[in-house]
Design a protein around this motif. Structure first.
Motif, PDB file in Angstrom:
ATOM      1  N   THR A 133       0.818  -1.300   0.115  1.00  0.00           N
ATOM      2  CA  THR A 133      -0.154  -0.217   0.022  1.00  0.00           C
ATOM      3  C   THR A 133       0.866   1.338  -0.042  1.00  0.00           C
ATOM      4  OG1 THR A 133      -1.771  -1.129   1.141  1.00  0.00           O
ATOM      5  CG2 THR A 133      -1.960   1.349   1.210  1.00  0.00           C
ATOM      6  N   LEU A 134       1.895   1.358   0.760  1.00  0.00           N
ATOM      7  CA  LEU A 134       2.642   2.660   0.988  1.00  0.00           C
ATOM      8  C   LEU A 134       3.435   2.903  -0.425  1.00  0.00           C
ATOM      9  CD1 LEU A 134       5.999   2.226   1.595  1.00  0.00           C
ATOM     10  CD2 LEU A 134       5.123   1.223   3.828  1.00  0.00           C
ATOM     11  N   ILE A 135       3.782   1.778  -1.140  1.00  0.00           N
ATOM     12  CA  ILE A 135       4.667   1.738  -2.364  1.00  0.00           C
ATOM     13  C   ILE A 135       3.527   2.229  -3.367  1.00  0.00           C
ATOM     14  CG2 ILE A 135       5.362   0.313  -4.168  1.00  0.00           C
ATOM     15  CD1 ILE A 135       7.562   0.458  -2.320  1.00  0.00           C
ATOM     16  N   GLU A 136       2.376   1.944  -3.307  1.00  0.00           N
ATOM     17  CA  GLU A 136       1.557   2.630  -4.136  1.00  0.00           C
ATOM     18  C   GLU A 136       1.230   4.060  -4.098  1.00  0.00           C
ATOM     19  OE1 GLU A 136      -1.715   2.745  -7.199  1.00  0.00           O
ATOM     20  OE2 GLU A 136       0.255   1.509  -6.858  1.00  0.00           O
ATOM     21  N   PHE A 137       1.113   4.368  -2.811  1.00  0.00           N
ATOM     22  CA  PHE A 137       1.095   5.743  -2.304  1.00  0.00           C
ATOM     23  C   PHE A 137       2.379   6.587  -2.852  1.00  0.00           C
ATOM     24  CE2 PHE A 137      -1.994   5.672   1.693  1.00  0.00           C
ATOM     25  CZ  PHE A 137      -3.045   5.072   0.898  1.00  0.00           C
ATOM     26  N   MET A 138       3.489   5.976  -2.662  1.00  0.00           N
ATOM     27  CA  MET A 138       4.577   6.861  -3.224  1.00  0.00           C
ATOM     28  C   MET A 138       4.569   6.977  -4.695  1.00  0.00           C
ATOM     29  SD  MET A 138       7.649   4.915  -0.857  1.00  0.00           S
ATOM     30  CE  MET A 138       8.748   5.411  -1.944  1.00  0.00           C
ATOM     31  N   HIS A 139       4.101   5.720  -5.415  1.00  0.00           N
ATOM     32  CA  HIS A 139       4.061   5.993  -6.849  1.00  0.00           C
ATOM     33  C   HIS A 139       2.857   7.112  -7.082  1.00  0.00           C
ATOM     34  CE1 HIS A 139       3.658   5.187 -11.126  1.00  0.00           C
ATOM     35  NE2 HIS A 139       2.376   4.700 -10.864  1.00  0.00           N
ATOM     36  N   THR A 140       1.696   6.973  -6.477  1.00  0.00           N
ATOM     37  CA  THR A 140       0.661   8.049  -6.659  1.00  0.00           C
ATOM     38  C   THR A 140       1.130   9.627  -6.297  1.00  0.00           C
ATOM     39  OG1 THR A 140      -1.041   6.355  -6.115  1.00  0.00           O
ATOM     40  CG2 THR A 140      -1.781   8.626  -6.192  1.00  0.00           C
ATOM     41  N   SER A 141       1.830   9.764  -5.550  1.00  0.00           N
ATOM     42  CA  SER A 141       2.279  11.072  -5.190  1.00  0.00           C
ATOM     43  C   SER A 141       3.066  11.548  -6.219  1.00  0.00           C
ATOM     44  CB  SER A 141       3.246  10.883  -3.909  1.00  0.00           C
ATOM     45  OG  SER A 141       4.370  10.198  -3.777  1.00  0.00           O
ATOM     46  N   THR A 142       3.938  10.613  -6.887  1.00  0.00           N
ATOM     47  CA  THR A 142       4.938  11.245  -8.027  1.00  0.00           C
ATOM     48  C   THR A 142       3.996  11.186  -9.342  1.00  0.00           C
ATOM     49  OG1 THR A 142       5.482   8.752  -8.856  1.00  0.00           O
ATOM     50  CG2 THR A 142       6.782   9.757  -7.284  1.00  0.00           C
ATOM     51  N   LEU A 143       3.073  10.609  -9.394  1.00  0.00           N
ATOM     52  CA  LEU A 143       2.102  11.070 -10.383  1.00  0.00           C
ATOM     53  C   LEU A 143       1.528  12.196 -10.484  1.00  0.00           C
ATOM     54  CD1 LEU A 143      -0.113   7.614 -11.160  1.00  0.00           C
ATOM     55  CD2 LEU A 143       2.217   8.309 -12.151  1.00  0.00           C
ATOM     56  N   LEU A 144       1.045  12.695  -9.096  1.00  0.00           N
ATOM     57  CA  LEU A 144       0.428  13.969  -8.871  1.00  0.00           C
ATOM     58  C   LEU A 144       1.267  14.962  -9.261  1.00  0.00           C
ATOM     59  CD1 LEU A 144      -1.604  13.004  -5.944  1.00  0.00           C
ATOM     60  CD2 LEU A 144      -2.687  14.065  -7.808  1.00  0.00           C
ATOM     61  N   HIS A 145       2.755  14.980  -8.695  1.00  0.00           N
ATOM     62  CA  HIS A 145       3.478  15.844  -8.956  1.00  0.00           C
ATOM     63  C   HIS A 145       4.230  16.001 -10.400  1.00  0.00           C
ATOM     64  CE1 HIS A 145       4.859  15.682  -4.509  1.00  0.00           C
ATOM     65  NE2 HIS A 145       3.757  16.275  -4.544  1.00  0.00           N
ATOM     66  N   ASP A 146       4.232  14.616 -10.973  1.00  0.00           N
ATOM     67  CA  ASP A 146       4.723  14.840 -12.323  1.00  0.00           C
ATOM     68  C   ASP A 146       3.763  15.455 -13.220  1.00  0.00           C
ATOM     69  OD1 ASP A 146       6.960  13.388 -11.614  1.00  0.00           O
ATOM     70  OD2 ASP A 146       6.030  11.371 -12.468  1.00  0.00           O
TER      71      ASP A 146
ATOM     72  N   ALA B  15      -1.960  23.557  -7.083  1.00  0.00           N
ATOM     73  CA  ALA B  15      -1.691  23.813  -5.604  1.00  0.00           C
ATOM     74  C   ALA B  15      -2.358  22.601  -4.971  1.00  0.00           C
ATOM     75  CB  ALA B  15      -2.112  25.061  -4.988  1.00  0.00           C
ATOM     76  N   PRO B  16      -3.528  22.204  -5.059  1.00  0.00           N
ATOM     77  CA  PRO B  16      -4.230  21.008  -4.346  1.00  0.00           C
ATOM     78  C   PRO B  16      -3.529  19.665  -4.854  1.00  0.00           C
ATOM     79  CG  PRO B  16      -6.150  22.497  -5.216  1.00  0.00           C
ATOM     80  CD  PRO B  16      -4.613  23.006  -5.758  1.00  0.00           C
ATOM     81  N   SER B  17      -3.285  19.374  -5.962  1.00  0.00           N
ATOM     82  CA  SER B  17      -2.399  18.431  -6.808  1.00  0.00           C
ATOM     83  C   SER B  17      -1.060  18.160  -5.858  1.00  0.00           C
ATOM     84  CB  SER B  17      -2.169  18.375  -8.053  1.00  0.00           C
ATOM     85  OG  SER B  17      -3.678  18.307  -8.650  1.00  0.00           O
ATOM     86  N   VAL B  18      -0.170  19.235  -5.771  1.00  0.00           N
ATOM     87  CA  VAL B  18       1.006  19.039  -5.118  1.00  0.00           C
ATOM     88  C   VAL B  18       0.933  18.793  -3.809  1.00  0.00           C
ATOM     89  CG1 VAL B  18       3.014  20.350  -4.268  1.00  0.00           C
ATOM     90  CG2 VAL B  18       2.297  20.394  -6.654  1.00  0.00           C
ATOM     91  N   LEU B  19      -0.133  19.459  -3.127  1.00  0.00           N
ATOM     92  CA  LEU B  19      -0.293  19.170  -1.572  1.00  0.00           C
ATOM     93  C   LEU B  19      -0.866  17.884  -1.239  1.00  0.00           C
ATOM     94  CD1 LEU B  19      -1.501  22.753  -0.558  1.00  0.00           C
ATOM     95  CD2 LEU B  19       0.778  21.878  -0.199  1.00  0.00           C
ATOM     96  N   VAL B  20      -1.598  17.541  -2.233  1.00  0.00           N
ATOM     97  CA  VAL B  20      -2.281  15.830  -1.972  1.00  0.00           C
ATOM     98  C   VAL B  20      -0.914  14.898  -2.146  1.00  0.00           C
ATOM     99  CG1 VAL B  20      -3.963  14.168  -2.435  1.00  0.00           C
ATOM    100  CG2 VAL B  20      -4.621  16.509  -2.089  1.00  0.00           C
ATOM    101  N   GLY B  21      -0.376  15.249  -3.172  1.00  0.00           N
ATOM    102  CA  GLY B  21       0.972  14.284  -3.290  1.00  0.00           C
ATOM    103  C   GLY B  21       1.841  14.371  -2.078  1.00  0.00           C
ATOM    104  N   ASP B  22       1.768  15.524  -1.337  1.00  0.00           N
ATOM    105  CA  ASP B  22       2.894  15.594  -0.276  1.00  0.00           C
ATOM    106  C   ASP B  22       2.054  14.971   0.920  1.00  0.00           C
ATOM    107  OD1 ASP B  22       4.586  17.248  -1.768  1.00  0.00           O
ATOM    108  OD2 ASP B  22       3.740  19.194  -0.702  1.00  0.00           O
ATOM    109  N   PHE B  23       1.038  14.738   0.934  1.00  0.00           N
ATOM    110  CA  PHE B  23      -0.084  14.002   1.977  1.00  0.00           C
ATOM    111  C   PHE B  23       0.471  12.600   1.847  1.00  0.00           C
ATOM    112  CE2 PHE B  23      -3.659  11.451   2.942  1.00  0.00           C
ATOM    113  CZ  PHE B  23      -3.585  11.564   4.147  1.00  0.00           C
ATOM    114  N   LEU B  24       0.078  12.092   0.575  1.00  0.00           N
ATOM    115  CA  LEU B  24       0.490  10.606   0.133  1.00  0.00           C
ATOM    116  C   LEU B  24       1.925  10.325   0.351  1.00  0.00           C
ATOM    117  CD1 LEU B  24      -1.630  10.373  -3.083  1.00  0.00           C
ATOM    118  CD2 LEU B  24      -2.265   9.355  -0.836  1.00  0.00           C
TER     119      LEU B  24
END
Length: 331
Positions: free
Chosen positions: A80-93, A115-124
Motif C-alpha cells: 500500500t505505501l509503495i502505491e502511495f509513493m507512486h501516486t504522489s509522484t504521478l500527482l507531482h509529475d 496547488a491541491p495536486s501538489v499538496l495531496v501528493g505531499d500528503f501521500l
C-alpha cells in the motif's frame, strides 16, 4: 466516488490471480489509509488512485514476499505505501509536465488545479512514511527513503534534460533508472527484505525490479511514437511536445543522416508537435523503434535471469509473466 469505497484496479490479469486475496486487502488498506479530516485530500486521493492501471509496483511487493515464503501480513502495508509513493509522484509529475490527461481522463491538476495536486501528493508521501514506521524495519525504511531521494533526483534530471538535444544514451538510462526503475527496484527489494531473503535472493530481487523498471520505461518511450492514443490514455507524441529526449530520438540523432539528425534536434529544442510527422518518419527510417524495443527485451531478459534465485512457485511464474508482459503491451 464515496470516501470509503475501495479504489478499483485491474485485477483480472493472470499475474494478479495468485495474490488475489492479498490484492483485495491492499485495496481495502488504500481506502482506510486515504482517510483524512480534510475532504479534498480524500477526494483527490481516491480520484488519482482509482484512475486505473495495473498496480505493478504493489504487485511486485506481494509476489516477491510470497515467492520467498512470507506468511505474515505486513506485506499488505508495504504494498500500500509503495502505491502511495507512486501516486504522489504521478500527482507531482502531472503538475511539472502541465499534463491534462492520464489513463484516458483528466489529471488531478486539470480538475482541481496545481496547488491541491501538489499538496495531496505531499500528503501521500507523508502517509507512506507513517506506514513505513508501522512495518518496523529499519532496513526497509533505508531502502525506501533512499528510493524517494533517487526518484526526486531522476525527475529533476529529466526536467533539466527538456529541450536538450545533446543528451546521450548513457544520460538517458541514468534518468530512467532514477525516475522509473528505482521504485520497481525498491518494491521487489523491500518485499525480499520483509521475507528475510538470503543475501543472494535479496540481491537478485533488487536487480529484478531494476531491470523490469527499465524495460517498462523503454516500452513507454517507444509507445509514445507508435502507440494507440485510446489504449494509452494519452496522446501520441506527448514526449516530443514536451521536448523530452527519449531513446527513440537519441538513436535517430545518432544514426540518421545529418539532415535527419538536425531536424530531430530542432524538434527537441522547440518542443510542440509541428514536426511530429517528420520525426515519426525519421524514427521509423532509422530503426530507432526497433532499437528501443531490443533494449527493452535485453532488460527483460536480465530481469528474468534473476528469478533463477527463487524456488519454483506460482508466484515466481507470475513474476516471469509480468516481465514478459512489460515488453509485450500496447499501453
Amino acid at each position: 466516488m464515496p470516501a470509503n469505497a475501495p479504489p478499483k484496479a485491474t485485477t483480472s490479469l493472470p499475474i494478479h490471480a495468485v495474490v488475489a486475496e492479498d490484492f483485495d486487502a491492499v485495496n481495502r488498506t488504500i481506502a482506510d489509509r486515504l482517510a483524512s479530516r480534510i475532504p479534498l485530500v480524500e477526494t483527490i486521493g481516491h480520484y488519482i488512485i482509482a484512475g486505473g492501471g495495473k498496480r505493478l509496483r504493489p504487485l511486485l511487493v506481494l509476489l516477491a514476499a510470497r515467492a520467498l515464503g512470507y506468511e505474515g501480513d505486513r506485506h499488505i502495508t508495504l504494498a500500500t505505501l509503495i502505491e502511495f509513493m507512486h501516486t504522489s509522484t504521478l500527482l507531482h509529475d502531472d503538475v511539472v509536465d502541465e499534463s491534462h490527461m492520464r489513463r484516458g481522463k483528466s489529471t488531478a491538476n486539470d480538475a482541481w488545479g496545481n496547488a491541491p495536486s501538489v499538496l495531496v501528493g505531499d500528503f501521500l508521501y507523508s502517509r507512506s512514511f507513517q506506514m513505513m514506521v508501522d512495518i518496523g524495519s529499519m532496513r526497509i525504511m533505508e531502502v525506501l527513503s533512499t528510493a524517494t531521494c533517487t526518484i526526486a533526483e531522476g525527475e529533476v534530471q529529466q526536467l533539466t534534460n527538456v529541450g536538450n538535444a545533446e543528451i546521450g544514451e548513457a544520460d538517458y538510462f541514468q534518468t530512467i533508472q532514477g525516475k522509473t526503475a528505482m521504485l520497481f527496484e525498491a518494491a521487489s527489494h523491500s518485499g525480499a527484505i520483509l521475507a528475510e531473503a538470503s543475501p543472494t535472493q535479496e540481491s537478485a530481487l533488487q536487480c529484478y525490479g531494476r531491470y523490469l523498471g527499465l524495460a517498462f520505461q523503454l516500452i513507454d518511450d517507444l509507445l509514445d511514437y507508435e502507440g494507440d492514443a485510446n489504449a494509452m490514455g494519452k496522446n501520441v507524441g506527448d514526449d516530443l511536445a514536451e521536448g523530452k529526449p527519449t531513446l527513440p530520438l537519441i538513436h535517430a540523432i545518432a544514426t540518421g543522416t545529418p539532415d535527419q539528425a538536425e531536424l530531430v534536434r530542432q524538434a527537441i529544442r522547440q518542443g510542440g508537435l509541428d514536426r511530429l510527422d517528420d520525426v515519426l518518419a525519421i524514427v521509423h527510417a532509422t530503426g530507432a523503434l526497433d532499437y528501443t524495443r531490443a533494449k527493452a527485451e535485453e532488460m527483460s531478459g536480465k530481469a528474468l535471469s534473476q528469478l533463477d534465485a527463487l524456488p519454483p512457485s506460482p508466484y515466481r511464474d507470475s513474476m516471469a509473466e509480468l516481465t514478459r508482459m512489460a515488453v509485450d503491451r500496447e499501453a
